[in-house]
Design a protein around this motif. Structure first.
Motif, mmCIF file in Angstrom:
data_model
loop_
_atom_site.group_PDB
_atom_site.id
_atom_site.type_symbol
_atom_site.label_atom_id
_atom_site.label_comp_id
_atom_site.label_asym_id
_atom_site.label_seq_id
_atom_site.Cartn_x
_atom_site.Cartn_y
_atom_site.Cartn_z
ATOM 1 N N ARG A 236 0.888 -0.782 0.172
ATOM 2 C CA ARG A 236 -0.246 0.227 -0.645
ATOM 3 C C ARG A 236 0.796 1.002 0.084
ATOM 4 N NH1 ARG A 236 -4.434 -1.732 3.999
ATOM 5 N NH2 ARG A 236 -5.576 -3.223 2.656
ATOM 6 N N VAL A 237 2.045 1.427 0.967
ATOM 7 C CA VAL A 237 2.975 2.030 0.629
ATOM 8 C C VAL A 237 3.310 2.361 -0.654
ATOM 9 C CG1 VAL A 237 4.896 3.250 1.729
ATOM 10 C CG2 VAL A 237 3.402 2.286 3.451
ATOM 11 N N GLU A 238 3.937 1.436 -1.938
ATOM 12 C CA GLU A 238 4.758 1.491 -2.585
ATOM 13 C C GLU A 238 4.071 1.989 -2.772
ATOM 14 O OE1 GLU A 238 6.041 -2.157 -3.278
ATOM 15 O OE2 GLU A 238 7.379 -2.775 -1.572
ATOM 16 N N ARG A 239 2.646 1.983 -3.364
ATOM 17 C CA ARG A 239 1.529 2.270 -4.384
ATOM 18 C C ARG A 239 0.852 2.966 -4.027
ATOM 19 N NH1 ARG A 239 -0.721 3.039 -8.689
ATOM 20 N NH2 ARG A 239 -3.047 3.480 -9.077
ATOM 21 N N ALA A 240 1.594 3.861 -3.210
ATOM 22 C CA ALA A 240 1.029 5.512 -2.489
ATOM 23 C C ALA A 240 2.007 6.187 -2.571
ATOM 24 C CB ALA A 240 0.662 5.514 -1.018
ATOM 25 N N ALA A 241 3.394 6.034 -2.809
ATOM 26 C CA ALA A 241 4.559 6.222 -3.418
ATOM 27 C C ALA A 241 4.427 6.754 -4.099
ATOM 28 C CB ALA A 241 5.591 5.402 -3.171
ATOM 29 N N GLU A 242 4.157 5.453 -5.488
ATOM 30 C CA GLU A 242 3.964 6.237 -7.166
ATOM 31 C C GLU A 242 2.546 6.686 -7.207
ATOM 32 O OE1 GLU A 242 1.334 3.359 -10.176
ATOM 33 O OE2 GLU A 242 3.038 1.657 -8.684
ATOM 34 N N ARG A 243 1.880 6.790 -6.764
ATOM 35 C CA ARG A 243 1.305 7.968 -7.126
ATOM 36 C C ARG A 243 1.443 9.452 -6.428
ATOM 37 N NH1 ARG A 243 -4.720 6.414 -6.024
ATOM 38 N NH2 ARG A 243 -5.172 8.573 -6.523
ATOM 39 N N ALA B 25 -7.207 11.933 -0.860
ATOM 40 C CA ALA B 25 -7.759 10.640 -1.944
ATOM 41 C C ALA B 25 -6.798 10.057 -2.282
ATOM 42 C CB ALA B 25 -7.416 11.501 -3.010
ATOM 43 N N ILE B 26 -5.351 9.850 -2.404
ATOM 44 C CA ILE B 26 -4.452 8.752 -2.400
ATOM 45 C C ILE B 26 -4.607 8.064 -1.044
ATOM 46 C CG2 ILE B 26 -2.120 8.152 -2.103
ATOM 47 C CD1 ILE B 26 -1.128 10.779 -3.455
ATOM 48 N N ALA B 27 -4.687 8.400 0.953
ATOM 49 C CA ALA B 27 -4.994 7.392 1.434
ATOM 50 C C ALA B 27 -6.195 6.781 1.286
ATOM 51 C CB ALA B 27 -4.281 8.930 2.447
ATOM 52 N N ALA B 28 -6.433 7.158 0.437
ATOM 53 C CA ALA B 28 -8.269 6.194 0.474
ATOM 54 C C ALA B 28 -7.783 4.939 -0.567
ATOM 55 C CB ALA B 28 -9.961 7.246 0.424
ATOM 56 N N ASP B 29 -7.569 5.634 -1.307
ATOM 57 C CA ASP B 29 -7.211 4.388 -2.681
ATOM 58 C C ASP B 29 -5.975 3.634 -2.690
ATOM 59 O OD1 ASP B 29 -9.620 6.044 -4.662
ATOM 60 O OD2 ASP B 29 -7.560 7.491 -5.238
ATOM 61 N N ARG C 82 7.088 6.478 8.465
ATOM 62 C CA ARG C 82 8.118 5.081 9.237
ATOM 63 C C ARG C 82 8.497 4.185 7.658
ATOM 64 N NH1 ARG C 82 3.716 1.682 11.440
ATOM 65 N NH2 ARG C 82 3.284 3.743 12.170
ATOM 66 N N LYS C 83 8.098 3.905 6.808
ATOM 67 C CA LYS C 83 8.721 2.905 5.822
ATOM 68 C C LYS C 83 9.456 3.652 5.114
ATOM 69 C CE LYS C 83 8.050 0.025 2.159
ATOM 70 N NZ LYS C 83 9.195 -1.254 1.904
ATOM 71 N N MET C 84 9.697 5.116 4.322
ATOM 72 C CA MET C 84 10.637 5.242 3.409
ATOM 73 C C MET C 84 11.324 6.625 3.971
ATOM 74 S SD MET C 84 8.719 3.559 0.944
ATOM 75 C CE MET C 84 9.029 5.472 -1.024
ATOM 76 N N GLY C 85 11.085 7.055 5.229
ATOM 77 C CA GLY C 85 12.459 7.969 5.562
ATOM 78 C C GLY C 85 12.027 9.553 5.708
ATOM 79 N N PRO D 91 8.404 11.924 4.551
ATOM 80 C CA PRO D 91 6.693 12.774 4.829
ATOM 81 C C PRO D 91 6.213 12.632 3.189
ATOM 82 C CG PRO D 91 7.934 13.943 6.280
ATOM 83 C CD PRO D 91 8.594 13.046 5.326
ATOM 84 N N PRO D 92 5.535 12.186 3.277
ATOM 85 C CA PRO D 92 4.746 11.896 1.551
ATOM 86 C C PRO D 92 4.962 12.895 1.115
ATOM 87 C CG PRO D 92 2.832 11.078 2.831
ATOM 88 C CD PRO D 92 4.468 11.655 4.006
ATOM 89 N N ALA D 93 4.817 14.897 1.647
ATOM 90 C CA ALA D 93 5.096 15.696 1.187
ATOM 91 C C ALA D 93 6.251 15.873 0.661
ATOM 92 C CB ALA D 93 3.852 16.485 1.751
ATOM 93 N N ALA D 94 6.710 15.808 1.417
ATOM 94 C CA ALA D 94 8.132 16.104 0.923
ATOM 95 C C ALA D 94 8.979 14.583 -0.160
ATOM 96 C CB ALA D 94 9.537 15.679 2.076
ATOM 97 N N TYR D 95 8.326 13.702 0.163
ATOM 98 C CA TYR D 95 8.808 12.877 -1.398
ATOM 99 C C TYR D 95 8.275 13.267 -1.802
ATOM 100 C CZ TYR D 95 8.847 7.894 -3.442
ATOM 101 O OH TYR D 95 9.342 7.193 -4.179
ATOM 102 N N ARG D 96 6.831 13.508 -2.276
ATOM 103 C CA ARG D 96 6.276 14.073 -3.968
ATOM 104 C C ARG D 96 7.016 15.473 -3.953
ATOM 105 N NH1 ARG D 96 -0.136 15.177 -3.803
ATOM 106 N NH2 ARG D 96 -0.303 13.909 -5.438
ATOM 107 N N LYS D 97 7.907 15.920 -3.955
ATOM 108 C CA LYS D 97 8.530 17.506 -3.292
ATOM 109 C C LYS D 97 9.477 17.443 -3.871
ATOM 110 C CE LYS D 97 9.797 22.197 -1.981
ATOM 111 N NZ LYS D 97 9.369 23.145 -0.691
ATOM 112 N N GLN D 98 10.081 16.519 -3.345
ATOM 113 C CA GLN D 98 12.084 15.853 -4.218
ATOM 114 C C GLN D 98 11.650 15.030 -5.084
ATOM 115 O OE1 GLN D 98 13.071 13.924 -0.593
ATOM 116 N NE2 GLN D 98 13.993 15.688 0.903
ATOM 117 N N GLY D 99 10.444 14.614 -5.374
ATOM 118 C CA GLY D 99 10.660 13.374 -6.514
ATOM 119 C C GLY D 99 11.142 12.910 -6.378
ATOM 120 N N MET D 100 11.041 11.861 -5.455
ATOM 121 C CA MET D 100 12.407 10.710 -4.904
ATOM 122 C C MET D 100 12.202 9.555 -6.125
ATOM 123 S SD MET D 100 12.730 11.448 -1.342
ATOM 124 C CE MET D 100 13.843 10.006 -0.687
ATOM 125 N N VAL D 101 12.846 8.898 -5.829
ATOM 126 C CA VAL D 101 12.213 6.862 -7.412
ATOM 127 C C VAL D 101 12.108 6.014 -6.124
ATOM 128 C CG1 VAL D 101 12.338 5.884 -9.116
ATOM 129 C CG2 VAL D 101 12.490 8.621 -9.042
#
Length: 77
Positions: free
Chosen positions: A26-33, A43-47, A62-65, A67-77
């Motif tokens: 689920r976290v991997e899918r959220a990261a992709e989204r 929306a991502i959390a619900a989906d 906890r899993k990615m080290g 937060p989601p907003a920072a992950y999105r902003k940095q465009g981490m892969v």
């Protein structure tokens, strides 16, 4: 199989419990989204089956080290 037997076999095969595996996917899918859409965290959390943005943030961090907003902003892969 009984529930306990299945969980043992699954953990021996995959290396983690069924619940941990599902949460990880689920976290991997959220990261992709996060990287491929501009959808809100709610929306991502619900989906992805992670309830709400607060739970998504806690589990994701906890899993990615990061937060989601920072992950999105940095465009981490």
């Amino acid at each position: 199989f009984s529930t306990d037997h299945f969980a043992r076999i699954f953990k021996n095969s995959v290396g983690q419990s069924p619940a941990a595996y599902v949460q990880s996917r689920r976290v991997e899918r959220a990261a992709e989204r996060l990287l491929t859409t501009s959808d809100s965290l709610d929306a991502i959390a619900a989906d992805c089956g992670l309830g709400n943005r607060f739970y998504l943030s806690r589990v994701f961090n906890r899993k990615m080290g990061v937060p989601p907003a920072a992950y999105r902003k940095q465009g981490m892969v």
